[in-house]
Scaffold this motif. Sequence first.
Motif, short mmCIF file in Angstrom:
data_model
loop_
_atom_site.label_atom_id
_atom_site.label_comp_id
_atom_site.label_asym_id
_atom_site.label_seq_id
_atom_site.Cartn_x
_atom_site.Cartn_y
_atom_site.Cartn_z
N ARG A 56 0.83 -1.21 0.00
CA ARG A 56 0.00 0.00 0.00
C ARG A 56 0.87 1.26 0.00
O ARG A 56 0.68 2.18 -0.81
CB ARG A 56 -0.89 0.03 1.24
CG ARG A 56 -2.06 -0.90 1.25
CD ARG A 56 -3.01 -0.55 2.40
NE ARG A 56 -3.89 -1.66 2.70
CZ ARG A 56 -3.74 -2.48 3.74
NH1 ARG A 56 -2.74 -2.29 4.60
NH2 ARG A 56 -4.57 -3.48 3.95
N ARG A 57 1.82 1.29 0.91
CA ARG A 57 2.58 2.53 1.15
C ARG A 57 3.62 2.80 0.07
O ARG A 57 3.75 3.93 -0.40
CB ARG A 57 3.25 2.45 2.52
CG ARG A 57 4.05 3.68 2.87
CD ARG A 57 4.67 3.57 4.25
NE ARG A 57 5.48 4.74 4.57
CZ ARG A 57 6.22 4.85 5.66
NH1 ARG A 57 6.22 3.88 6.58
NH2 ARG A 57 6.95 5.95 5.86
N PHE A 58 4.35 1.76 -0.32
CA PHE A 58 5.50 2.00 -1.19
C PHE A 58 5.27 1.65 -2.66
O PHE A 58 6.02 2.08 -3.52
CB PHE A 58 6.72 1.24 -0.66
CG PHE A 58 7.13 1.67 0.72
CD1 PHE A 58 7.76 2.90 0.91
CD2 PHE A 58 6.87 0.88 1.83
CE1 PHE A 58 8.13 3.32 2.18
CE2 PHE A 58 7.25 1.29 3.09
CZ PHE A 58 7.88 2.52 3.27
N TYR A 59 4.25 0.86 -2.94
CA TYR A 59 3.94 0.52 -4.33
C TYR A 59 2.55 1.00 -4.73
O TYR A 59 2.09 0.69 -5.83
CB TYR A 59 4.09 -0.99 -4.55
CG TYR A 59 5.54 -1.41 -4.52
CD1 TYR A 59 6.33 -1.39 -5.67
CD2 TYR A 59 6.14 -1.81 -3.32
CE1 TYR A 59 7.66 -1.76 -5.62
CE2 TYR A 59 7.46 -2.18 -3.27
CZ TYR A 59 8.23 -2.15 -4.42
OH TYR A 59 9.55 -2.51 -4.39
N HIS A 60 1.89 1.73 -3.82
CA HIS A 60 0.63 2.41 -4.12
C HIS A 60 -0.44 1.45 -4.65
O HIS A 60 -1.18 1.77 -5.58
CB HIS A 60 0.88 3.54 -5.13
CG HIS A 60 2.12 4.33 -4.83
ND1 HIS A 60 2.24 5.10 -3.68
CD2 HIS A 60 3.29 4.44 -5.50
CE1 HIS A 60 3.44 5.67 -3.67
NE2 HIS A 60 4.10 5.28 -4.75
N GLN A 61 -0.50 0.27 -4.05
CA GLN A 61 -1.47 -0.74 -4.44
C GLN A 61 -2.73 -0.62 -3.58
O GLN A 61 -2.64 -0.35 -2.37
CB GLN A 61 -0.88 -2.15 -4.32
CG GLN A 61 0.33 -2.38 -5.21
CD GLN A 61 0.01 -2.24 -6.67
OE1 GLN A 61 -0.88 -2.92 -7.19
NE2 GLN A 61 0.74 -1.36 -7.37
#
Length: 464
Positions: free
Chosen positions: A276-281
């Motif tokens: 969620r945080r680093f790959y914006h999934q």
Amino acid sequence: MPKSIQSVQPPLKFIPQRLNRIVLQISQWLLPFFLRFRTRPWLVAGIVEIEAKNAEVLAQLYQQFQSGKVRFLLAFRHPEVDDPLCMFYLLSRIVPKVAKEKGIALQYPVHSHFLYDRGMTLWAGDWLGWFFSRMGGLPIRRGRRLDRQAIQTARELFANSGIPIAVAPEGGNNGHSQIVSPLEPGVAQLGFWCVEDLLKAQRSETVFIVPVSVQYRFVNPPWAKLHRLLRKLEIDSGLSVQSSDQLSGDQPQEIDYQRLCRLAEYVISEMEEFYRRFYHQHLPDTPELEIIERLHRLMDTGLKVTEQYFNIQSQGNFIDRCRRLEEVGWSYIYREDIADIHALPPFKRGLADWIAEEADLRMRHMRLVESFVAVTASYIQEQATAERFAETLLIIFDMLSRIGDRQKMPARPRLGWRKAQITIGEPISVSDRYFKSQGDRQASRQAVSQLTKNLKTELDQLIE
């Protein structure tokens, strides 16, 4: 697991088989040592006993093969990395012994060619390619839609070599002794090609595929070591260690299963937040989902992150997607479009190194997924055995190790001495199916698909 790649590499060359009887004989002498002490550190727990059921079936097939009456392929289950050693023991020790007891005359060597993943030589070193070549092995690039050189060589050996060929139809090890992963159609296709090649050469041998199951059991269930391994995984993941009085359950298995579920949920939650945080999934916080559903969603996310980078579509099951990503990633690292890496000017070499390093990093998402393709929610619940606990814990160990140390994959902990059980199934006649499938191309494809399904059924039934 290869070390982290930081520079572009030359193309991966095909390693031709060069069966050498001296290397084969020396390996047969050293085999008991390899089985017990396969990896460092020395004096670790390995395999102390190998039993085989229905080995007489193989002895008879080898006699018929050597008499020019049949051709056959050994389709063996591949739960873990020790399987090739066990298969080697089966052919070099057990089958000749059974043949002698039953009065079945066999010629030396009782051996087979075999296919192995080309990627094995990347993490183990060039020596493994040399050794496998002298043992009659053929490398195959699993992700390629058609590895023509490997497949053509395997087809030639199946029809004409003086020894049979062995292939793992699952395409890789899944870490589970009692789960058969989906089979790839290559084994069935090789069988039909062999029949076709024999007919063209006006030869009358009957072609068989022989299902072989490999399973492992501990001599003594190592519950204390499993408990310590679980504790280590809790600590390494950053999860607080719970004592037994904080958990409900009368048996150690019940308590450890609760701790395992707690660990799995914690690791999945951490990985969800990572993506969620680093790959914006987009991964909604849905605690009502079962752990296995969250795991599959997480695996899909990890593959999408890699697929988006390489600009390829998500097609097929998890295994199919992993294979495609491996091949695409290798094309960025092992550059077939560069004639001479060392002749590149510094600017272009720097760009090529950059691409190779980034491709390797992206492929690590796929490697994490690859470890979990056979994990199910009910595997331990159905049978809370030490073997199933160990297999599941070791998969988690591999995952945490890949993330925690990118330069060197720590050796798996050896949990206890084990026995291997090999079961030979009923040979499946490919020749009979070939003649029934003649017609159009659609009929041939259906015959390959049906044979693959039947082989999967046979391997499932061999599991005890």
